[in-house]
Enzyme design. Structure first.
Site, mmCIF file in Angstrom:
data_model
loop_
_atom_site.group_PDB
_atom_site.id
_atom_site.type_symbol
_atom_site.label_atom_id
_atom_site.label_comp_id
_atom_site.label_asym_id
_atom_site.label_seq_id
_atom_site.Cartn_x
_atom_site.Cartn_y
_atom_site.Cartn_z
ATOM 1 N N HIS A 162 -1.961 -8.783 1.958
ATOM 2 C CA HIS A 162 -1.468 -7.673 2.612
ATOM 3 C C HIS A 162 -2.978 -7.415 3.537
ATOM 4 C CE1 HIS A 162 0.020 -3.880 3.582
ATOM 5 N NE2 HIS A 162 -0.378 -3.018 2.295
ATOM 6 N N ARG B 83 2.815 -4.622 16.914
ATOM 7 C CA ARG B 83 1.305 -4.374 16.520
ATOM 8 C C ARG B 83 0.538 -5.406 17.124
ATOM 9 N NH1 ARG B 83 1.603 -3.010 10.300
ATOM 10 N NH2 ARG B 83 2.281 -5.016 10.505
ATOM 11 N N HIS C 99 5.734 -12.805 7.526
ATOM 12 C CA HIS C 99 5.680 -11.307 7.120
ATOM 13 C C HIS C 99 7.055 -11.482 6.259
ATOM 14 C CE1 HIS C 99 6.216 -7.030 7.118
ATOM 15 N NE2 HIS C 99 5.130 -7.039 7.483
ATOM 16 N N SER D 143 0.990 -1.201 0.019
ATOM 17 C CA SER D 143 0.052 0.072 0.101
ATOM 18 C C SER D 143 0.826 1.112 -0.108
ATOM 19 C CB SER D 143 -0.926 0.054 1.080
ATOM 20 O OG SER D 143 -0.260 -0.280 2.407
ATOM 21 N N ASP E 241 -2.617 -8.455 11.846
ATOM 22 C CA ASP E 241 -3.862 -8.887 11.391
ATOM 23 C C ASP E 241 -4.185 -10.134 12.099
ATOM 24 O OD1 ASP E 241 -4.044 -6.820 9.199
ATOM 25 O OD2 ASP E 241 -2.835 -8.108 8.155
#
Ligand code: CMX
Length: 440
Positions: free
Chosen positions: A271, A327, A318, A241, A373
């Protein structure tokens, strides 16, 4: 010109001078060598971009202007009585490079609130799509429809100097960020709440108002939104992105067009769409096993089954990270404080115990640890935001902060059109045969 814009310009001018000196004095120094494997394998690890807003360390995770996520949670301004950072503060940090004061954050918040009115034709564009349209498609279409508002596109057509590009890009970035929560909330209420829309509350902060327009008034959900919109904002420049936004922006496509390029990339399952896929994967597992909370053994078996079927375990792995994503950890900490007994959240934690050794055991997955995620969907479900198809839109609203702050920097530093060299396999074969480098 607002003082944040003035500060940005001053910082960017100083940075541009430094870059000029660096290129003059060290422009010929090599950063790295590029191998044929890297060229075929998604350009992993090839240094080829400057992104000022954040830097990713494969073992430590992301740092925004040098600050880790735990540091941001401590240092960025919060609302009175709140524990989580305000995303306005992160935007300021990425743009200016300094931790903002409460006044700075108020300034950004007020600017966005003032600019948040979305023109009617954008809602008409959303309404023209079937309600069944995926929320990310609706989001991209709406952001594209908003391009009619681009000050950069208008000024460019009228004729402006390259020195002025940054100023119009800055204005577009601020307006676009200001309007995205309203657009996203409109899509949500249209698709899932019978079109019963909720008007913005101009007294709330950007994330708090977004939660309000989505229809969630609980204080801890607003706190979750502040955290969510902060931690998803940026992940240096090479992810799909960020890179897509930067690339399209380098053609001097305006911020609206550039942002939509980034969002169509975020909508991919490898993604941003992975947050939707994680929840689906957990729910399918629970359905198949006919339980609300599978045991660790059942989870392990289901992971093996997923791998045997040639599918990915969403939320794990990743391209750059080689440790648990901070995160993910930030969300674990939030969940421990607010909802530790939720069955899906406990399942997410059990997967975290079970999945890494299995993924590592395949011998091919370079990072067996969870990414951002893996956790977000379970938290949203806990608060009743159960429509997982919408989750990537939340990611997109947050990602706007990083990619648009970066776009401001790209134009302020006068970065040129991006145009790397590509080759054919025929070319590679003849290169290998000759055993010598051929100038590009
Ligand atoms: N489950 C199963 N297989 C996986 C895997 C996972 N979670 N992660 C990597 N692999 C596989 C790859 O598909 C690849 O297989 P092939 O050699 O057969 O093609 C192999 O392991 C090596 O891949 P890698 O070098 O470890 O990882 P990549 O840099 O190629 O890909 C990523 C990174 C994120 C696309 C990958 O780990 C993945 O597909 N994860 C699941 C989807 C996901 O969670 N994406 C979200 C990432 C965060 C974000 O951007 O939002």
């Amino acid at each position: 010109m607002g003082y944040v814009k003035d500060s940005f310009k001053a910082k960017a001018d100083a940075q541009a001078k430094e870059i000029k000196t660096i290129v003059e004095q060290h422009g010929n120094k090599k950063l790295d060598e590029v191998t044929i494997a890297q060229v075929y394998q998604g350009m992993r690890g090839i240094p080829g971009l400057i992104t000022e807003t954040s830097l990713l360390d494969s073992n430590e995770g992301i740092r925004f202007r040098g600050f880790s996520i735990p540091e941001l949670r401590e240092k960025l301004p919060k609302i009175e009585g709140g524990d989580e950072p305000l995303p306005e503060g992160l935007f300021y940090l990425m743009l200016i490079g300094d931790i903002p004061t409460h006044e700075d954050v108020d300034h950004v918040s007020t600017t966005w609130a003032r600019r948040s009115h979305v023109p009617n034709h954008v809602f008409d564009v959303i309404e023209a799509l079937p309600v069944s349209t995926h929320p990310m498609t609706q989001f991209c279409a709406a952001a594209l429809a908003l391009q009619t508002e681009s000050k950069f596109a208008k000024a460019y057509t009228e004729g402006i100097s390259k020195k002025e590009h940054w100023s119009y890009v800055y204005e577009d970035a601020m307006t676009l960020i200001a309007r995205l929560p309203r657009i996203a909330a409109y899509i949500y209420r249209r698709k899932y709440k019978n079109g019963e829309h909720i008007q913005p509350d101009g007294m709330l902060d950007w994330a708090g108002n977004f939660a309000h327009m989505l229809g969630y008034e609980e204080h801890s959900f607003q706190e979750l939104m502040r955290l969510y919109l902060t931690i998803h904002a940026d992940h240096e420049g090479g992810n799909v992105s960020a890179h897509a936004t930067h690339l399209v922006g380098s053609a001097l496509s305006d911020p609206y067009l550039s942002f939509v390029a980034g969002m169509t990339g975020l909508a991919g399952p490898l993604h941003g769409l992975a947050n939707q896929e994680v929840v689906r994967w957990i729910e399918e597992m629970c359905k198949e096993l006919d339980t609300e909370q599978p045991s660790k053994q059942q989870i392990a078996d289901y992971i093996h089954k997923t791998l045997t079927e040639g599918k990915v375990v969403p939320g794990y792995g990743h391209a750059v990270l080689r440790k648990t994503d901070p995160r993910f950890t930030a969300q674990v900490e939030f969940a421990k404080r607010h909802c530790p007994d939720d069955p899906m959240i406990q399942t997410v934690w059990n997967i975290y115990e079970v999945a890494p050794p299995i993924l590592e055991g395949t011998g091919k997955i370079k990072n067996p640890w969870p990414n951002v995620d893996a956790h977000s969907g379970a938290l949203l479900k806990h608060y009743g935001l159960v429509e997982e198809e919408f989750y990537t839109v939340l990611f997109g609203v947050s990602r706007a902060l990083g990619v648009l702050a970066s776009l401001c920097w790209d134009r302020a530093l006068g970065f040129p059109l991006e145009r790397p060299k590509s080759m054919t396999t025929e070319w590679i074969k003849s290169f290998v045969a000759k055993g010598e480098a051929v100038a590009g």
